[in-house]
Design an enzyme around this catalytic site. Sequence first.
Site, mmCIF file in Angstrom:
data_model
loop_
_atom_site.group_PDB
_atom_site.id
_atom_site.type_symbol
_atom_site.label_atom_id
_atom_site.label_comp_id
_atom_site.label_asym_id
_atom_site.label_seq_id
_atom_site.Cartn_x
_atom_site.Cartn_y
_atom_site.Cartn_z
ATOM 1 N N CYS A 51 31.414 36.609 41.296
ATOM 2 C CA CYS A 51 32.780 36.137 41.075
ATOM 3 C C CYS A 51 33.651 36.711 42.183
ATOM 4 O O CYS A 51 33.714 37.933 42.345
ATOM 5 C CB CYS A 51 33.256 36.615 39.701
ATOM 6 S SG CYS A 51 35.010 36.328 39.368
ATOM 7 N N CYS A 71 35.392 30.572 45.543
ATOM 8 C CA CYS A 71 35.178 30.771 44.102
ATOM 9 C C CYS A 71 33.777 30.262 43.787
ATOM 10 O O CYS A 71 33.400 29.184 44.259
ATOM 11 C CB CYS A 71 36.227 29.997 43.286
ATOM 12 S SG CYS A 71 35.897 29.995 41.503
#
Length: 258
Positions: A74, A183
């Site tokens: 992440c 992302c």
Amino acid sequence: MENNEAIGIFDSGIGGTSIWSAIHELLPNEKTIYLADSKNAPYGQKTKEEIIVLSMKNTEFLLNMNCKLIVVACNTATTNAIQELRSKYDVPFIGIEPAIKPAVLHSKTQIIGVLATQGTLSSTLFNKTTEKYQDTKIIEQVGNGLVQLIESGQINSPEMTQLLNSYLKPMIEANIDYLVLGCSHYPYLIPQIKAILPNHIQIIDSGEAVAKQTQKLLSETIGFNSSTKSETVFYTNTDSSVLKQILGNKYKVQEKEF
């Protein structure tokens, strides 16, 4: 060198499965445990303190499973929490951040785009990285709403197409020749992004680089799985249907409160 414990991977939802996929492809014999904290997705709109607390919770879940290495799949958790994780826990961590360096090195227009969450773009680590490349214009775009649509299974929805158009058109007009996906959810949007971008604009994500770094760490210090059993288990703290849809029902997915 051998170590038969699993590699732990966590993300604020299902997006980090793009990182897991790259690791699994390069290291098919390794056991992996994937943690999807979809209940708290997206991390990109939370405070640094909240992100650190959630990242510690996820880490402790994986350490209780005896993971030998933890991949923070992440961007937002990496850029906001990995320093705290490394100082608190005695386990190697691999983080993920937008792959700006290869884009800058290969850009001919010296203009690149970065599509990422607010949490990543406003982080100290991201800003330190971009400061190194003063000669390149870096156009930052917050991908508001994209993670939520992916998490709810609306990858190919009209709403997604509309959002991507609004985010990418200004970058195209600014003459970018590289788009960095900042992302881990966004690689699932590559087919749609390619439909919008002109052919000369290259897309870069971090999956392959993270997989290679994982391989390097296992080789140098941690050790590879030497057993013939390479199991993968996915945990999610919400409804598992979207995760199963993305994985194609090939893997064990467990709904678990954490």
